[in-house]
Design an enzyme around this catalytic site. Structure first.
Site, PDB file in Angstrom:
ATOM      1  CG  ASP A   1     -49.816 -20.862  14.946  1.00  0.00           C
ATOM      2  OD1 ASP A   1     -49.890 -19.641  15.207  1.00  0.00           O
ATOM      3  OD2 ASP A   1     -49.988 -21.317  13.801  1.00  0.00           O
TER       4      ASP A   1
ATOM      5  CE1 TYR B   1     -57.693 -21.380  12.073  1.00  0.00           C
ATOM      6  CE2 TYR B   1     -59.579 -21.921  13.439  1.00  0.00           C
ATOM      7  CZ  TYR B   1     -58.973 -21.883  12.194  1.00  0.00           C
ATOM      8  OH  TYR B   1     -59.644 -22.339  11.089  1.00  0.00           O
TER       9      TYR B   1
ATOM     10  CG  HIS C   1     -57.401 -17.577   9.231  1.00  0.00           C
ATOM     11  ND1 HIS C   1     -56.963 -17.838   7.958  1.00  0.00           N
ATOM     12  CD2 HIS C   1     -57.030 -18.655   9.977  1.00  0.00           C
ATOM     13  CE1 HIS C   1     -56.334 -19.007   7.925  1.00  0.00           C
ATOM     14  NE2 HIS C   1     -56.369 -19.526   9.145  1.00  0.00           N
TER      15      HIS C   1
ATOM     16  NE  ARG D   1     -65.336 -27.287  10.617  1.00  0.00           N
ATOM     17  CZ  ARG D   1     -64.258 -26.548  10.884  1.00  0.00           C
ATOM     18  NH1 ARG D   1     -63.045 -27.064  10.720  1.00  0.00           N
ATOM     19  NH2 ARG D   1     -64.368 -25.314  11.325  1.00  0.00           N
TER      20      ARG D   1
ATOM     21  CD  GLU E   1     -51.880 -20.798   8.480  1.00  0.00           C
ATOM     22  OE1 GLU E   1     -51.400 -20.848   9.632  1.00  0.00           O
ATOM     23  OE2 GLU E   1     -52.913 -21.411   8.132  1.00  0.00           O
TER      24      GLU E   1
ATOM     25  CD  GLU F   1     -49.780 -17.812  12.243  1.00  0.00           C
ATOM     26  OE1 GLU F   1     -49.554 -17.784  13.478  1.00  0.00           O
ATOM     27  OE2 GLU F   1     -50.176 -18.823  11.628  1.00  0.00           O
TER      28      GLU F   1
ATOM     29  CG  ASP G   1     -48.113 -21.842  10.708  1.00  0.00           C
ATOM     30  OD1 ASP G   1     -47.274 -22.763  10.612  1.00  0.00           O
ATOM     31  OD2 ASP G   1     -49.289 -22.037  11.074  1.00  0.00           O
TER      32      ASP G   1
ATOM     33  NE  ARG H   1     -53.414 -23.658   4.055  1.00  0.00           N
ATOM     34  CZ  ARG H   1     -53.402 -23.065   5.237  1.00  0.00           C
ATOM     35  NH1 ARG H   1     -53.595 -23.782   6.344  1.00  0.00           N
ATOM     36  NH2 ARG H   1     -53.186 -21.764   5.331  1.00  0.00           N
TER      37      ARG H   1
ATOM     38  CD  GLN I   1     -53.841 -27.275   7.906  1.00  0.00           C
ATOM     39  OE1 GLN I   1     -53.307 -26.710   6.962  1.00  0.00           O
ATOM     40  NE2 GLN I   1     -54.497 -26.621   8.846  1.00  0.00           N
TER      41      GLN I   1
ATOM     42  CE1 TYR J   1     -59.417 -30.146  11.155  1.00  0.00           C
ATOM     43  CE2 TYR J   1     -59.200 -31.286   9.060  1.00  0.00           C
ATOM     44  CZ  TYR J   1     -59.953 -30.530   9.942  1.00  0.00           C
ATOM     45  OH  TYR J   1     -61.229 -30.169   9.629  1.00  0.00           O
TER      46      TYR J   1
ATOM     47  CE  LYS K   1     -51.214 -25.084  10.046  1.00  0.00           C
ATOM     48  NZ  LYS K   1     -51.412 -23.743   9.500  1.00  0.00           N
TER      49      LYS K   1
ATOM     50  CB  THR L   1     -42.539 -21.870  12.007  1.00  0.00           C
ATOM     51  OG1 THR L   1     -43.360 -23.037  12.095  1.00  0.00           O
ATOM     52  CG2 THR L   1     -43.352 -20.638  12.351  1.00  0.00           C
TER      53      THR L   1
ATOM     54  CB  THR M   1     -53.950 -17.003   9.282  1.00  0.00           C
ATOM     55  OG1 THR M   1     -53.271 -18.246   9.180  1.00  0.00           O
ATOM     56  CG2 THR M   1     -53.872 -16.262   7.961  1.00  0.00           C
TER      57      THR M   1
ATOM     58  CD  GLU N   1     -57.917 -16.776   5.098  1.00  0.00           C
ATOM     59  OE1 GLU N   1     -56.710 -16.798   5.425  1.00  0.00           O
ATOM     60  OE2 GLU N   1     -58.750 -16.032   5.646  1.00  0.00           O
TER      61      GLU N   1
HETATM   62 CA    CA Z   1     -51.026 -20.826  11.823  1.00  0.00          CA
END
Ligand code: CA
Length: 381
Positions: free
Chosen positions: A108, A110, A115, A124, A176, A178, A210, A214, A217, A221, A230, A234, A321, A335
């Protein structure tokens, strides 16, 4: 065979799926059993279809893909085939569609700048939204192919560690939106795939959800990337649209014209002007535009193999995403809600998609659907 002009499954599309015994092709409101039809017309390709999987067709390579598509088109348009073909057509709504191919490795990416920027701000705050590498390479991770499931498969709410001393069902279950790319012809171990050889290896496109937990994750992560947040599920759409149907959708991506490493440059653009739609319990939440991606799938394939890693028949790689510039185009709940609102048990998520067709209309990518079910019993040591 007559097909309504707005069906999305006209002769310009002809996506492939599978039921319990055969490869199928969708046309209008119908599906054609390709095994039975090919045998009836004594086609040399009948054995490529005679399994509940696209695997043999995928492995056959681009010359065969083109020949098969041409032959199916003839069956559906040449009046002399009508009486032979008609008995093998059935209602598309009644087809019992399965996972269309044996999923090999699953990667997968990004690849949406919007996104990645949105997530950077949320996860962050106060730091630069994008890491220094982001504009230089398509960031990705290896996922879990064994839990790729076909549309309609219920998604059990995952449980896990949500923080130190905090175990339980995820409170932040997300989606997500995708696009997935299905590898047909393998590459050779040790030989990078050029961006210009994308269509020599990739067979077609599907829609991907996906699912993401959260809270799990966010806790797990760093430093090695996504894992249990994740890997629980899927979902993919049951119809794989061949690249041959998407010639009118090709468009440049955001990285075009940038000073990229030579292996990531594209002579011909493999961005795709796909219109996506995210719905929850029937309500449209957003309409992500795939044409706004920064990295193309050809760049993803080139990056994935530049170190000599090979791809095999059935490998699946997804875009990451898809989020456009406008809020109404964002492809995940984290989001859309600013990290405040997530899925409840019983929620149904549907992702749909369409593309411009070579004949001037739209062709459908079908949809990928899933309902959230309650978490399983908590295991004890
Ligand atoms: Ca993804």
């Amino acid at each position: 065979m007559p097909v309504a002009a707005d069906s999305g499954f006209g002769l310009d599309n002809l996506p492939y799926g599978v039921d319990d015994s055969s490869v199928l092709v969708a046309v209008g409101d119908a599906v054609l059993d390709l095994t039975a039809c090919a045998r009836a017309v004594r086609s040399p390709y009948a054995e490529l279809f005679a399994a509940p999987s696209l695997d043999a067709l995928l492995a056959a390579g681009p010359a065969t893909w083109a020949a098969v598509r041409a032959e199916i088109t003839t069956w559906l348009t040449d009046a002399s085939y009508r009486s032979t073909v008609e008995p093998f057509l059935g209602p598309r709504d009644d087809a019992r569609l399965r996972l269309p191919f044996t999923v090999g490795d699953y990667v997968d990416f990004y690849a949406s700048e919007q996104h990645a920027t949105n997530l950077g701000h949320i996860l962050r705050p106060g730091e630069p939204a994008l890491r220094p590498n982001w504009h230089h390479l398509p960031v990705g991770y290896h996922g879990r192919s064994g839990t790729v499931v076909v549309s309609g498969t219920p998604v059990v709410r995952p449980q896990g560690q949500r923080g130190a001393g905090d175990f339980g069902p995820t409170r932040r279950l997300d989606v997500e939106v995708e696009v997935g790319f299905v590898v047909g012809a393998p590459s050779r171990h040790g030989n990078p795939v050029a961006t210009g050889d994308f269509a020599a290896h990739v067979f077609g496109v599907c829609l991907v959800n996906d699912w993401s937990a959260r809270d799990i994750q966010a806790w797990e992560y760093q430093p090695l990337g996504p894992f249990l947040g994740k890997s629980f599920a899927t979902s993919v759409s049951p119809w794989v649209v061949p690249l041959a149907a998407l010639s009118a959708a090709r468009a440049p991506v955001g990285s075009a014209g940038r000073d990229l490493a030579p292996y990531l440059r594209e002579a011909e653009p493999w961005g795709l002007d796909l219109a996506l739609e995210l719905r929850r319990n029937g309500e449209v939440l957003s309409r992500p535009p795939y044409r706004e991606m920064f990295w193309s799938p050809a760049q993803m394939l080139a990056h994935m193999t530049v170190n000599g890693a090979s791809v095999r028949t059935g490998d699946l790689f997804a875009s990451g995403t898809v989020s456009g510039a406008d809020r109404s185009q964002w492809g995940s709940l984290i989001e859309l809600s600013g990290n405040t609102e997530f899925l409840a048990d019983g929620d149904e998520i549907v992702i749909g998609g369409s593309a411009p067709s070579a004949t001037g209309g739209r062709l459908s990518l079908g949809e990928v659907r899933g309902v959230v079910t309650p978490a399983a019993a908590v295991p004890r040591g």
